[in-house]
Design a protein around this motif. Sequence first.
Motif, PDB file in Angstrom:
ATOM      1  N   TYR A   1       0.825  -1.200   0.000  1.00 24.32           N
ATOM      2  CA  TYR A   1       0.000   0.000   0.000  1.00 24.32           C
ATOM      3  C   TYR A   1       0.865   1.259   0.000  1.00 24.32           C
ATOM      4  N   PRO A   2       0.563   2.223  -0.804  1.00 23.97           N
ATOM      5  CA  PRO A   2      -0.534   2.389  -1.738  1.00 23.97           C
ATOM      6  C   PRO A   2      -0.188   1.954  -3.167  1.00 23.97           C
ATOM      7  N   TYR A   3       1.005   1.403  -3.350  1.00 25.36           N
ATOM      8  CA  TYR A   3       1.471   1.076  -4.693  1.00 25.36           C
ATOM      9  C   TYR A   3       0.992  -0.296  -5.139  1.00 25.36           C
ATOM     10  N   SER A   4       0.859  -0.421  -6.461  1.00 27.88           N
ATOM     11  CA  SER A   4       0.441  -1.682  -7.044  1.00 27.88           C
ATOM     12  C   SER A   4       1.153  -1.845  -8.386  1.00 27.88           C
ATOM     13  N   MET A   5       1.919  -2.928  -8.514  1.00 30.59           N
ATOM     14  CA  MET A   5       2.630  -3.208  -9.770  1.00 30.59           C
ATOM     15  C   MET A   5       2.046  -4.467 -10.392  1.00 30.59           C
ATOM     16  N   VAL A   6       1.681  -4.368 -11.665  1.00 30.80           N
ATOM     17  CA  VAL A   6       1.074  -5.491 -12.367  1.00 30.80           C
ATOM     18  C   VAL A   6       2.090  -6.068 -13.343  1.00 30.80           C
ATOM     19  N   SER A   7       2.326  -7.361 -13.216  1.00 29.88           N
ATOM     20  CA  SER A   7       3.256  -8.064 -14.101  1.00 29.88           C
ATOM     21  C   SER A   7       2.576  -8.372 -15.429  1.00 29.88           C
ATOM     22  N   HIS A   8       3.256  -8.067 -16.540  1.00 29.50           N
ATOM     23  CA  HIS A   8       2.695  -8.311 -17.875  1.00 29.50           C
ATOM     24  C   HIS A   8       3.690  -9.083 -18.744  1.00 29.50           C
ATOM     25  N   LEU A   9       4.097 -10.256 -18.302  1.00 24.48           N
ATOM     26  CA  LEU A   9       5.004 -11.080 -19.103  1.00 24.48           C
ATOM     27  C   LEU A   9       4.327 -11.589 -20.373  1.00 24.48           C
ATOM     28  N   VAL A  10       3.031 -11.820 -20.317  1.00 19.46           N
ATOM     29  CA  VAL A  10       2.292 -12.250 -21.505  1.00 19.46           C
ATOM     30  C   VAL A  10       2.371 -11.177 -22.585  1.00 19.46           C
ATOM     31  N   ILE A  11       2.160  -9.939 -22.197  1.00 14.70           N
ATOM     32  CA  ILE A  11       2.230  -8.841 -23.167  1.00 14.70           C
ATOM     33  C   ILE A  11       3.647  -8.703 -23.705  1.00 14.70           C
ATOM     34  N   LEU A  12       4.635  -8.878 -22.851  1.00 12.33           N
ATOM     35  CA  LEU A  12       6.030  -8.819 -23.299  1.00 12.33           C
ATOM     36  C   LEU A  12       6.290  -9.866 -24.369  1.00 12.33           C
ATOM     37  N   TRP A  13       5.867 -11.088 -24.134  1.00 17.62           N
ATOM     38  CA  TRP A  13       6.069 -12.178 -25.095  1.00 17.62           C
ATOM     39  C   TRP A  13       5.354 -11.887 -26.415  1.00 17.62           C
ATOM     40  N   ILE A  14       4.126 -11.421 -26.342  1.00 23.74           N
ATOM     41  CA  ILE A  14       3.356 -11.137 -27.558  1.00 23.74           C
ATOM     42  C   ILE A  14       3.934  -9.934 -28.302  1.00 23.74           C
ATOM     43  N   VAL A  15       4.217  -8.853 -27.590  1.00 20.78           N
ATOM     44  CA  VAL A  15       4.705  -7.627 -28.237  1.00 20.78           C
ATOM     45  C   VAL A  15       6.049  -7.870 -28.920  1.00 20.78           C
ATOM     46  N   LEU A  16       6.960  -8.543 -28.239  1.00 20.30           N
ATOM     47  CA  LEU A  16       8.247  -8.824 -28.882  1.00 20.30           C
ATOM     48  C   LEU A  16       8.071  -9.754 -30.080  1.00 20.30           C
ATOM     49  N   GLY A  17       7.097 -10.635 -30.017  1.00 16.45           N
ATOM     50  CA  GLY A  17       6.797 -11.483 -31.173  1.00 16.45           C
ATOM     51  C   GLY A  17       6.307 -10.683 -32.359  1.00 16.45           C
ATOM     52  N   VAL A  18       5.406  -9.756 -32.111  1.00 11.39           N
ATOM     53  CA  VAL A  18       4.883  -8.915 -33.193  1.00 11.39           C
ATOM     54  C   VAL A  18       5.996  -8.044 -33.773  1.00 11.39           C
ATOM     55  N   ILE A  19       6.846  -7.502 -32.912  1.00 12.89           N
ATOM     56  CA  ILE A  19       7.956  -6.673 -33.386  1.00 12.89           C
ATOM     57  C   ILE A  19       8.929  -7.519 -34.208  1.00 12.89           C
ATOM     58  N   GLN A  20       9.242  -8.723 -33.741  1.00 12.88           N
ATOM     59  CA  GLN A  20      10.151  -9.616 -34.460  1.00 12.88           C
ATOM     60  C   GLN A  20       9.530 -10.113 -35.763  1.00 12.88           C
ATOM     61  N   GLU A  21       8.219 -10.149 -35.809  1.00  8.25           N
ATOM     62  CA  GLU A  21       7.505 -10.606 -36.988  1.00  8.25           C
ATOM     63  C   GLU A  21       7.891  -9.799 -38.226  1.00  8.25           C
ATOM     64  N   GLY A  22       8.216  -8.532 -38.034  1.00 13.08           N
ATOM     65  CA  GLY A  22       8.605  -7.680 -39.148  1.00 13.08           C
ATOM     66  C   GLY A  22       9.855  -8.177 -39.853  1.00 13.08           C
ATOM     67  N   ARG A  23      10.715  -8.900 -39.113  1.00 20.65           N
ATOM     68  CA  ARG A  23      11.940  -9.428 -39.707  1.00 20.65           C
ATOM     69  C   ARG A  23      11.677 -10.676 -40.535  1.00 20.65           C
ATOM     70  N   ASN A  24      10.610 -11.363 -40.230  1.00 17.25           N
ATOM     71  CA  ASN A  24      10.261 -12.601 -40.925  1.00 17.25           C
ATOM     72  C   ASN A  24       8.914 -12.403 -41.608  1.00 17.25           C
ATOM     73  N   THR A  25       8.455 -13.423 -42.292  1.00 16.66           N
ATOM     74  CA  THR A  25       7.095 -13.366 -42.801  1.00 16.66           C
ATOM     75  C   THR A  25       6.162 -13.658 -41.637  1.00 16.66           C
ATOM     76  N   ARG A  26       4.907 -13.390 -41.810  1.00 17.32           N
ATOM     77  CA  ARG A  26       3.952 -13.637 -40.725  1.00 17.32           C
ATOM     78  C   ARG A  26       3.823 -15.139 -40.512  1.00 17.32           C
ATOM     79  N   VAL A  27       4.329 -15.587 -39.393  1.00 15.30           N
ATOM     80  CA  VAL A  27       4.319 -17.022 -39.138  1.00 15.30           C
ATOM     81  C   VAL A  27       3.448 -17.400 -37.942  1.00 15.30           C
ATOM     82  N   ILE A  28       3.009 -16.445 -37.166  1.00  9.16           N
ATOM     83  CA  ILE A  28       2.244 -16.735 -35.961  1.00  9.16           C
ATOM     84  C   ILE A  28       0.953 -15.917 -35.970  1.00  9.16           C
ATOM     85  N   PRO A  29      -0.190 -16.540 -35.721  1.00  7.77           N
ATOM     86  CA  PRO A  29      -1.454 -15.783 -35.627  1.00  7.77           C
ATOM     87  C   PRO A  29      -1.580 -15.104 -34.257  1.00  7.77           C
TER      88      PRO A  29
END
Length: 179
Positions: A36-64
């Motif tokens: 209290y009063p702080y609250s930190m929310v972990s977003h490892l799922v978003i990290l994994w997805i966002v880095l995947g989308v960013i890396q996707e630009g280097r390759n063809t779209r391989v993941i939905p």
Amino acid sequence: MYRLSRMRFIFPIVLLLAFFLDGSLSSVFSSFLFSYPYSMVSHLVILWIVLGVIQEGRNTRVIPFTFFAAVIGFLFDTYYAGILGLFVFLFPLIVWVTRMLSKNFSPTFFNSIMIFFIDIALLELLNYISYSIIGIASASFADFVLYTLAPTLALNLIYFVVFYVPISAVYEKYARLRS
């Protein structure tokens, strides 16, 4: 193209691991993350997805990514949030925002961290607005920014710095199409 990539196995497995790790970290380190009063929310799922989308630009779209984001959003809604529909919408929105931003920037570390920063801020802001509308969140906007958004951004930017190279290496190694 997705069927030709080794990421068809790795991406969903790591996504589920990140999903459970987010909850586990929040539980194990609750006295630190939610003092209290702080609250930190972990977003490892978003990290994994966002880095995947960013890396996707280097390759063809391989993941939905949008499909997986909707599925993991459904799991988040049912397992963590208890309100069905919020993360099912927000996670695919983050994929779309990341794609729009990554089209305009090269996939460097600093551009990637900026995109991730925007994604986390947008996710938390829309989450706060949604919870305020339905009456779950009662904190003022200033309190939200000071006590939740800022610490959450700090925590997730630390995650980004620590995991950027290993996650990028995984995407680089396994997202290539088989010849």
